[in-house]
Write a protein that holds these residues in place. Structure first.
Motif, PDB file in Angstrom:
ATOM      1  N   TYR A  59       0.674  -1.367   0.053  1.00 33.56           N
ATOM      2  CA  TYR A  59      -0.018   0.078   0.000  1.00 33.56           C
ATOM      3  C   TYR A  59       0.845   1.288   0.038  1.00 33.56           C
ATOM      4  CZ  TYR A  59      -3.439  -3.351   1.667  1.00 33.56           C
ATOM      5  OH  TYR A  59      -4.491  -4.285   1.826  1.00 33.56           O
ATOM      6  N   TRP A  60       2.000   1.299  -0.086  1.00 34.00           N
ATOM      7  CA  TRP A  60       2.968   2.263   0.010  1.00 34.00           C
ATOM      8  C   TRP A  60       2.791   3.257  -1.140  1.00 34.00           C
ATOM      9  CZ3 TRP A  60       4.861   5.383   3.741  1.00 34.00           C
ATOM     10  CH2 TRP A  60       6.227   5.807   3.536  1.00 34.00           C
ATOM     11  N   HIS A  61       2.590   4.457  -0.863  1.00 30.48           N
ATOM     12  CA  HIS A  61       2.943   5.437  -2.116  1.00 30.48           C
ATOM     13  C   HIS A  61       3.824   6.553  -1.389  1.00 30.48           C
ATOM     14  CE1 HIS A  61       2.106   8.324  -4.829  1.00 30.48           C
ATOM     15  NE2 HIS A  61       0.795   7.731  -5.513  1.00 30.48           N
ATOM     16  N   ASP A  62       5.002   6.554  -2.113  1.00 30.26           N
ATOM     17  CA  ASP A  62       5.922   7.709  -1.740  1.00 30.26           C
ATOM     18  C   ASP A  62       6.125   8.846  -2.631  1.00 30.26           C
ATOM     19  OD1 ASP A  62       7.015   6.661  -4.375  1.00 30.26           O
ATOM     20  OD2 ASP A  62       8.655   5.941  -3.532  1.00 30.26           O
ATOM     21  N   GLY A  63       5.026   9.179  -3.372  1.00 24.88           N
ATOM     22  CA  GLY A  63       4.838  10.343  -4.091  1.00 24.88           C
ATOM     23  C   GLY A  63       5.457  10.283  -5.309  1.00 24.88           C
ATOM     24  N   THR A  64       5.953   9.191  -6.011  1.00 25.28           N
ATOM     25  CA  THR A  64       6.554   9.317  -7.271  1.00 25.28           C
ATOM     26  C   THR A  64       5.778   8.735  -8.216  1.00 25.28           C
ATOM     27  OG1 THR A  64       7.287   7.251  -6.761  1.00 25.28           O
ATOM     28  CG2 THR A  64       8.904   8.786  -6.253  1.00 25.28           C
ATOM     29  N   LYS A  65       6.031   9.042  -9.429  1.00 27.86           N
ATOM     30  CA  LYS A  65       5.187   8.396 -10.438  1.00 27.86           C
ATOM     31  C   LYS A  65       5.173   6.811 -10.529  1.00 27.86           C
ATOM     32  CE  LYS A  65       5.816  12.474 -13.422  1.00 27.86           C
ATOM     33  NZ  LYS A  65       6.441  12.878 -14.845  1.00 27.86           N
ATOM     34  N   GLU A  66       6.158   6.316 -10.230  1.00 27.48           N
ATOM     35  CA  GLU A  66       6.146   4.900 -10.282  1.00 27.48           C
ATOM     36  C   GLU A  66       5.386   4.208  -9.076  1.00 27.48           C
ATOM     37  OE1 GLU A  66       9.900   6.316 -11.927  1.00 27.48           O
ATOM     38  OE2 GLU A  66       8.904   6.937 -10.115  1.00 27.48           O
TER      39      GLU A  66
ATOM     40  N   GLU B 176       2.442   5.880  -8.249  1.00 24.29           N
ATOM     41  CA  GLU B 176       1.237   6.207  -8.574  1.00 24.29           C
ATOM     42  C   GLU B 176       0.988   5.154  -9.612  1.00 24.29           C
ATOM     43  OE1 GLU B 176      -1.364  10.074  -9.631  1.00 24.29           O
ATOM     44  OE2 GLU B 176       0.321   9.847  -8.304  1.00 24.29           O
ATOM     45  N   ALA B 177       1.855   4.562 -10.474  1.00 26.82           N
ATOM     46  CA  ALA B 177       1.675   3.715 -11.774  1.00 26.82           C
ATOM     47  C   ALA B 177       1.241   2.140 -10.870  1.00 26.82           C
ATOM     48  CB  ALA B 177       2.861   3.373 -12.448  1.00 26.82           C
ATOM     49  N   ARG B 178       1.883   2.006  -9.752  1.00 33.29           N
ATOM     50  CA  ARG B 178       1.570   0.656  -9.085  1.00 33.29           C
ATOM     51  C   ARG B 178       0.324   0.751  -8.530  1.00 33.29           C
ATOM     52  NH1 ARG B 178       6.984   1.441  -7.271  1.00 33.29           N
ATOM     53  NH2 ARG B 178       6.607   2.352  -5.476  1.00 33.29           N
ATOM     54  N   MET B 179       0.149   2.103  -7.966  1.00 28.05           N
ATOM     55  CA  MET B 179      -1.275   2.054  -7.422  1.00 28.05           C
ATOM     56  C   MET B 179      -2.305   2.094  -8.242  1.00 28.05           C
ATOM     57  SD  MET B 179      -2.980   5.514  -5.451  1.00 28.05           S
ATOM     58  CE  MET B 179      -3.008   6.548  -7.056  1.00 28.05           C
ATOM     59  N   ASP B 180      -2.084   2.649  -9.583  1.00 31.17           N
ATOM     60  CA  ASP B 180      -3.295   2.549 -10.594  1.00 31.17           C
ATOM     61  C   ASP B 180      -3.625   1.022 -11.223  1.00 31.17           C
ATOM     62  OD1 ASP B 180      -3.680   5.346 -10.440  1.00 31.17           O
ATOM     63  OD2 ASP B 180      -2.309   5.526 -12.266  1.00 31.17           O
ATOM     64  N   ALA B 181      -2.490   0.461 -11.155  1.00 28.73           N
ATOM     65  CA  ALA B 181      -2.415  -1.192 -11.500  1.00 28.73           C
ATOM     66  C   ALA B 181      -3.132  -1.955 -10.548  1.00 28.73           C
ATOM     67  CB  ALA B 181      -1.152  -1.672 -11.664  1.00 28.73           C
ATOM     68  N   ARG B 182      -2.872  -1.504  -9.242  1.00 28.31           N
ATOM     69  CA  ARG B 182      -3.835  -2.114  -8.243  1.00 28.31           C
ATOM     70  C   ARG B 182      -5.241  -1.907  -8.022  1.00 28.31           C
ATOM     71  NH1 ARG B 182      -4.194  -0.734  -2.679  1.00 28.31           N
ATOM     72  NH2 ARG B 182      -2.474   0.813  -2.959  1.00 28.31           N
ATOM     73  N   PHE B 183      -5.383  -0.762  -8.380  1.00 30.01           N
ATOM     74  CA  PHE B 183      -6.898  -0.080  -8.560  1.00 30.01           C
ATOM     75  C   PHE B 183      -7.386  -0.734 -10.021  1.00 30.01           C
ATOM     76  CE2 PHE B 183      -6.354   4.305  -6.489  1.00 30.01           C
ATOM     77  CZ  PHE B 183      -6.162   3.538  -5.150  1.00 30.01           C
ATOM     78  N   LYS B 184      -6.808  -1.086 -10.912  1.00 32.77           N
ATOM     79  CA  LYS B 184      -7.283  -1.635 -11.948  1.00 32.77           C
ATOM     80  C   LYS B 184      -7.456  -3.173 -11.506  1.00 32.77           C
ATOM     81  CE  LYS B 184      -6.225  -2.465 -16.930  1.00 32.77           C
ATOM     82  NZ  LYS B 184      -5.423  -2.513 -17.827  1.00 32.77           N
TER      83      LYS B 184
END
Length: 338
Positions: free
Chosen positions: A308-315, A317-325
């Motif tokens: 669940y970690w989001h460090d504020g980077t575009k990478e 964000e991409a991992r988060m979007d893939a998880r949401f998808k």
């Protein structure tokens, strides 16, 4: 101060730091001793030192004598509530006054370029986030904070918990004090992830998440269930051999410390050249995206371990979007089977 030396601002006026969030250096491999030693003062000062100071003030000047604590009564309970409420009013209110009412630094270092007072909404009482958050804090969360405080002080006074004296057990108590922020992080992650379960989110946690653009008064704006679970972190000191002073410290890490994730500014300018780091970005990202950063700054990196970690980077964000998808695909597949 020029905030663009430290970050970027988008077309909407939202600011984000250039540097990504980092876990404490002792989690890095190989471990760098110089980085760990440089991190220790940041860990202690100023926020944890502030919470320990307030705990000491409460213990010596606010908490009644043990003989009084042995008997539950409205007198000393209401006294504790009055002091807790007054302290939060002064502490949170000072940040609110200077940075949100007077807007002394404008939107410099402000994650969301808008101010809650400029955005009325029907989701809040009286269509005002500030009024809604203020009332929920003082009539729901701070009474529950005080309830937890009354219960653990009463339990210690009646020897229903192991009260270790500082004179004999100071090495262990010092260690316990040093790891109290880690206890907070683990407790917060667990109860926070729990109330993000859909049914609990709908009926409990959504109250807090109405404040998508959090401000100081948002810190303790909670549903009663969340308010109690959040402050119940102090009950760990009834299970662990401890001292009531440390239970108060644990409670203050939660109560006073809640403002850190809701200040809304990355830095609070104190003078023209000096600023105080808020450590607010990790939790701001949680308010922005809802399903990341359930814990704190990663002192115990449960968000990292559970993905669940989001460090504020575009990478990130991409991992988060893939998880949401993937989550959306699972929900759609489940709906089609039904």
């Amino acid at each position: 101060m020029d905030d663009l030396k430290f970050g970027i601002r988008n077309k909407r006026g939202d600011w984000a730091p250039s540097a990504s969030l980092e876990l404490p250096p002792f989690w890095a491999r190989p471990v760098s001793l110089p980085k760990v030693l440089a991190w220790v003062p940041e860990y202690l000062w100023p926020w944890n030192a502030f919470h320990l100071t307030t705990a000491l003030l409460w213990w010596f000047f606010v908490v009644p004598d043990v003989a009084v604590l042995k008997t539950l009564s409205w007198g000393w309970a209401l006294w504790l509530y009055a002091v807790n409420a007054a302290a939060i009013f002064v502490f949170y209110g000072s940040v609110e006054l200077f940075w949100y009412v007077k807007r002394k630094q404008g939107t410099r270092f402000k994650y969301n370029g808008k101010f809650p007072a400029d955005q009325p909404s029907d989701v809040f009482w009286f269509k005002s986030q500030n009024i809604d958050n203020f009332l929920r804090s003082f009539f729901i969360s701070i009474p529950l904070w005080t309830l937890v405080e009354v219960l653990f002080l009463w339990a210690f006074a009646n020897t229903w918990a192991t009260w270790l004296p500082w004179e004999s057990y100071w090495p262990w108590l010092v260690v316990l004090g040093l790891i109290s922020p880690a206890i907070h992080e683990v407790h917060f992650f667990c109860i926070h992830r729990l109330i993000h379960v859909p049914i609990l989110y709908k009926w409990v946690h959504s109250v807090h998440h109405n404040s998508v653009n959090p401000s100081p008064w948002s810190s303790l704006s909670m549903h009663p269930v969340e308010g109690f679970l959040y402050h119940a972190v102090a009950f760990w000191h009834l299970l662990i051999p401890s001292n009531p002073l440390l239970a108060i410290y644990q409670l203050h890490l939660a109560g006073f410390g809640a403002v850190n994730g809701h200040i809304g500014f990355d830095k609070l300018e104190l003078t023209e050249g000096q600023a105080l780091d808020s450590h607010a970005y990790a939790h701001y990202l949680h308010h922005k995206y809802f399903e990341v950063n359930y814990g704190g700054d990663g002192l115990i990196p449960l968000d990292k371990w559970f993905g669940y970690w989001h460090d504020g980077t575009k990478e990130a964000e991409a991992r988060m979007d893939a998880r949401f998808k993937k989550k959306k695909e699972r929900l759609n597949a489940k709906a089609n089977r039904a």
